[in-house]
Design an enzyme around this catalytic site. Sequence first.
Site, PDB file in Angstrom:
ATOM      1  CE  LYS A  26      -2.030  -1.083   3.817  1.00  0.00           C
ATOM      2  NZ  LYS A  26      -1.172  -2.221   4.329  1.00  0.00           N
ATOM      3  NE  ARG A 101      -4.773  -0.415   9.738  1.00  0.00           N
ATOM      4  CZ  ARG A 101      -3.551  -0.023   9.046  1.00  0.00           C
ATOM      5  NH1 ARG A 101      -3.093   0.848   8.554  1.00  0.00           N
ATOM      6  NH2 ARG A 101      -2.662  -1.118   9.249  1.00  0.00           N
ATOM      7  NE  ARG A 140       7.805  -2.630   6.363  1.00  0.00           N
ATOM      8  CZ  ARG A 140       6.449  -2.357   6.253  1.00  0.00           C
ATOM      9  NH1 ARG A 140       5.635  -1.532   5.292  1.00  0.00           N
ATOM     10  NH2 ARG A 140       5.759  -3.027   7.208  1.00  0.00           N
ATOM     11  NE  ARG A 173       6.283  -0.178  10.173  1.00  0.00           N
ATOM     12  CZ  ARG A 173       5.185  -0.388   9.562  1.00  0.00           C
ATOM     13  NH1 ARG A 173       5.447   0.450   8.361  1.00  0.00           N
ATOM     14  NH2 ARG A 173       4.143  -0.774   9.689  1.00  0.00           N
ATOM     15  NE  ARG A 184       1.810  -4.717  11.052  1.00  0.00           N
ATOM     16  CZ  ARG A 184       2.927  -4.332  10.284  1.00  0.00           C
ATOM     17  NH1 ARG A 184       4.091  -4.728  10.652  1.00  0.00           N
ATOM     18  NH2 ARG A 184       2.918  -3.884   9.232  1.00  0.00           N
TER      19      ARG A 184
HETATM   20  P1  AP5 Z   1       4.795  -1.484   1.837  1.00  0.00           P
HETATM   21  O1  AP5 Z   1       4.517  -0.807   0.700  1.00  0.00           O
HETATM   22  O2  AP5 Z   1       5.725  -0.982   2.954  1.00  0.00           O
HETATM   23  O3  AP5 Z   1       3.447  -2.261   2.326  1.00  0.00           O
HETATM   24  P2  AP5 Z   1       2.368  -1.896   3.167  1.00  0.00           P
HETATM   25  O4  AP5 Z   1       0.994  -2.462   2.456  1.00  0.00           O
HETATM   26  O5  AP5 Z   1       2.373  -0.281   3.240  1.00  0.00           O
HETATM   27  O6  AP5 Z   1       2.199  -2.527   4.746  1.00  0.00           O
HETATM   28  P3  AP5 Z   1       2.475  -2.056   6.106  1.00  0.00           P
HETATM   29  O7  AP5 Z   1       3.280  -2.876   6.958  1.00  0.00           O
HETATM   30  O8  AP5 Z   1       3.165  -0.561   6.043  1.00  0.00           O
HETATM   31  O9  AP5 Z   1       0.992  -1.937   6.480  1.00  0.00           O
HETATM   32  P4  AP5 Z   1       0.273  -1.512   7.855  1.00  0.00           P
HETATM   33  O10 AP5 Z   1      -0.919  -1.563   7.098  1.00  0.00           O
HETATM   34  O11 AP5 Z   1       0.549  -2.850   8.477  1.00  0.00           O
HETATM   35  O12 AP5 Z   1       1.047  -0.637   8.504  1.00  0.00           O
HETATM   36  P5  AP5 Z   1       0.899   0.970   8.818  1.00  0.00           P
HETATM   37  O13 AP5 Z   1       2.139   1.591   8.842  1.00  0.00           O
HETATM   38  O14 AP5 Z   1      -0.238   1.432   7.626  1.00  0.00           O
HETATM   39  O15 AP5 Z   1       5.780  -2.991   1.488  1.00  0.00           O
HETATM   40  C1  AP5 Z   1       6.119  -3.748   2.258  1.00  0.00           C
HETATM   41  C2  AP5 Z   1       7.512  -4.350   1.948  1.00  0.00           C
HETATM   42  O16 AP5 Z   1       7.293  -5.110   0.497  1.00  0.00           O
HETATM   43  C3  AP5 Z   1       8.485  -3.541   1.682  1.00  0.00           C
HETATM   44  O17 AP5 Z   1       9.846  -3.628   1.951  1.00  0.00           O
HETATM   45  C4  AP5 Z   1       8.537  -3.405   0.106  1.00  0.00           C
HETATM   46  O18 AP5 Z   1       9.747  -2.726  -0.471  1.00  0.00           O
HETATM   47  C5  AP5 Z   1       7.984  -4.375  -0.411  1.00  0.00           C
HETATM   48  N1  AP5 Z   1       7.128  -4.440  -1.694  1.00  0.00           N
HETATM   49  C6  AP5 Z   1       6.217  -3.434  -1.835  1.00  0.00           C
HETATM   50  N2  AP5 Z   1       5.626  -3.799  -3.171  1.00  0.00           N
HETATM   51  C7  AP5 Z   1       6.241  -4.926  -3.592  1.00  0.00           C
HETATM   52  C8  AP5 Z   1       5.982  -5.841  -4.668  1.00  0.00           C
HETATM   53  N3  AP5 Z   1       5.154  -5.439  -5.685  1.00  0.00           N
HETATM   54  N4  AP5 Z   1       7.217  -6.827  -5.007  1.00  0.00           N
HETATM   55  C9  AP5 Z   1       8.116  -7.266  -4.043  1.00  0.00           C
HETATM   56  N5  AP5 Z   1       8.237  -6.468  -2.731  1.00  0.00           N
HETATM   57  C10 AP5 Z   1       7.423  -5.216  -2.897  1.00  0.00           C
HETATM   58  O19 AP5 Z   1       0.253   0.940  10.144  1.00  0.00           O
HETATM   59  C11 AP5 Z   1       0.970   0.655  11.231  1.00  0.00           C
HETATM   60  C12 AP5 Z   1       0.395   0.675  12.289  1.00  0.00           C
HETATM   61  O20 AP5 Z   1      -0.363   1.965  12.800  1.00  0.00           O
HETATM   62  C13 AP5 Z   1      -0.769  -0.334  12.606  1.00  0.00           C
HETATM   63  O21 AP5 Z   1      -0.513  -1.709  12.985  1.00  0.00           O
HETATM   64  C14 AP5 Z   1      -1.751   0.305  13.553  1.00  0.00           C
HETATM   65  O22 AP5 Z   1      -1.247  -0.124  14.917  1.00  0.00           O
HETATM   66  C15 AP5 Z   1      -1.465   1.897  13.491  1.00  0.00           C
HETATM   67  N6  AP5 Z   1      -2.452   2.522  12.544  1.00  0.00           N
HETATM   68  C16 AP5 Z   1      -2.342   2.845  11.166  1.00  0.00           C
HETATM   69  N7  AP5 Z   1      -3.468   3.413  10.771  1.00  0.00           N
HETATM   70  C17 AP5 Z   1      -4.574   3.272  11.365  1.00  0.00           C
HETATM   71  C18 AP5 Z   1      -6.108   3.064  11.599  1.00  0.00           C
HETATM   72  N8  AP5 Z   1      -6.472   3.711  10.419  1.00  0.00           N
HETATM   73  N9  AP5 Z   1      -6.660   2.800  12.682  1.00  0.00           N
HETATM   74  C19 AP5 Z   1      -5.882   2.039  13.795  1.00  0.00           C
HETATM   75  N10 AP5 Z   1      -4.718   1.905  13.820  1.00  0.00           N
HETATM   76  C20 AP5 Z   1      -3.810   2.362  12.731  1.00  0.00           C
HETATM   77 MG    MG Z   2       2.600   1.180   4.966  1.00  0.00          MG
END
Ligand code: AP5
Ligand code: MG
Length: 229
Positions: A26, A101, A140, A173, A184
């Site tokens: 994402k 989410r 990552r 992270r 998660r």
């Molecule tokens: P990446 O692009 O970083 O993936 P992502 O989908 O963004 O994954 P996240 O782990 O960031 O999502 P998340 O939703 O768990 O975390 P968030 O920060 O939003 O890609 C991942 C890896 O794969 C990278 O190394 C990349 O290089 C690689 N990659 C990407 N595309 C690829 C491809 N096509 N092929 C190969 N490799 C690839 O949230 C973190 C925390 O914040 C949550 O757990 C929660 O505690 C809190 N939080 C955030 N938003 C909310 C909300 N709305 N409500 C409640 N809590 C929240």
């Molecule tokens: Mg992300």
Amino acid sequence: MVGVDAPSRAMPGPRVIFLGPPGAGKGTQAARLAAHLSVPRISTGDILREAIAAGTPLGRQAGPIMEKGGLVPDSLLIGLIDERLGGQDCARGYILDGFPRTLPQAEGFEGMRCGDAVAEVFVFNVDVPREELLRRLSGRRWCPTCQSTYHVDNNPPKKDLLCDREGARLIQREDDKETAVARRLAEYDARTAPLVEYYKRRSRFHDIDGYRPVESVFGELTAIVGGGR
Ligand code: AP5
Ligand code: MG
């Protein structure tokens, strides 16, 4: 009388929501699409990590929850996004990465300043097999200064484990460690996955196969939303 938020209603730009499990890509795609469309990318994960680094009250509340892989309370996220979408830079569109989410967040979004025309919002549901998610998350690495994301195998930095932009040392992270990842994924299954059915009926919904090279996924997204400005 014309209200302050009237321009966003009169000239709605592209509004995009990214759904998908942790590690689906994402953030990677949202950053590219935001640059392509010249609209802000609003990543709730990044905002919360910045708040933690700055030691704000929000960060102090979110930090221990995020570290364990839980979800931060809906009321905090709804307030935060409502305020952010009121910003002038969102009047011509925005990309939401990580919000909504949960169902209460999705309902909250529809009552917001820029969130009223949900039927016009593009929702991309990025899916990737679970085994690949685990591989992506465990490999990552992340720049704590500019929040750029890398992968030790398929997107390594040019030099050692240093950020290409900042030169800062990349780290893992805390919530990419095994126990937090399991939590998660469980939170995603229980609380975020139901949004797929929710948005299928209400928005410009697209299932996106995220198990492809980054460029190929991006090509599909731009074909759907159209070109940049
Ligand atoms: P990446 O692009 O970083 O993936 P992502 O989908 O963004 O994954 P996240 O782990 O960031 O999502 P998340 O939703 O768990 O975390 P968030 O920060 O939003 O890609 C991942 C890896 O794969 C990278 O190394 C990349 O290089 C690689 N990659 C990407 N595309 C690829 C491809 N096509 N092929 C190969 N490799 C690839 O949230 C973190 C925390 O914040 C949550 O757990 C929660 O505690 C809190 N939080 C955030 N938003 C909310 C909300 N709305 N409500 C409640 N809590 C929240
Ligand atoms: Mg992300």
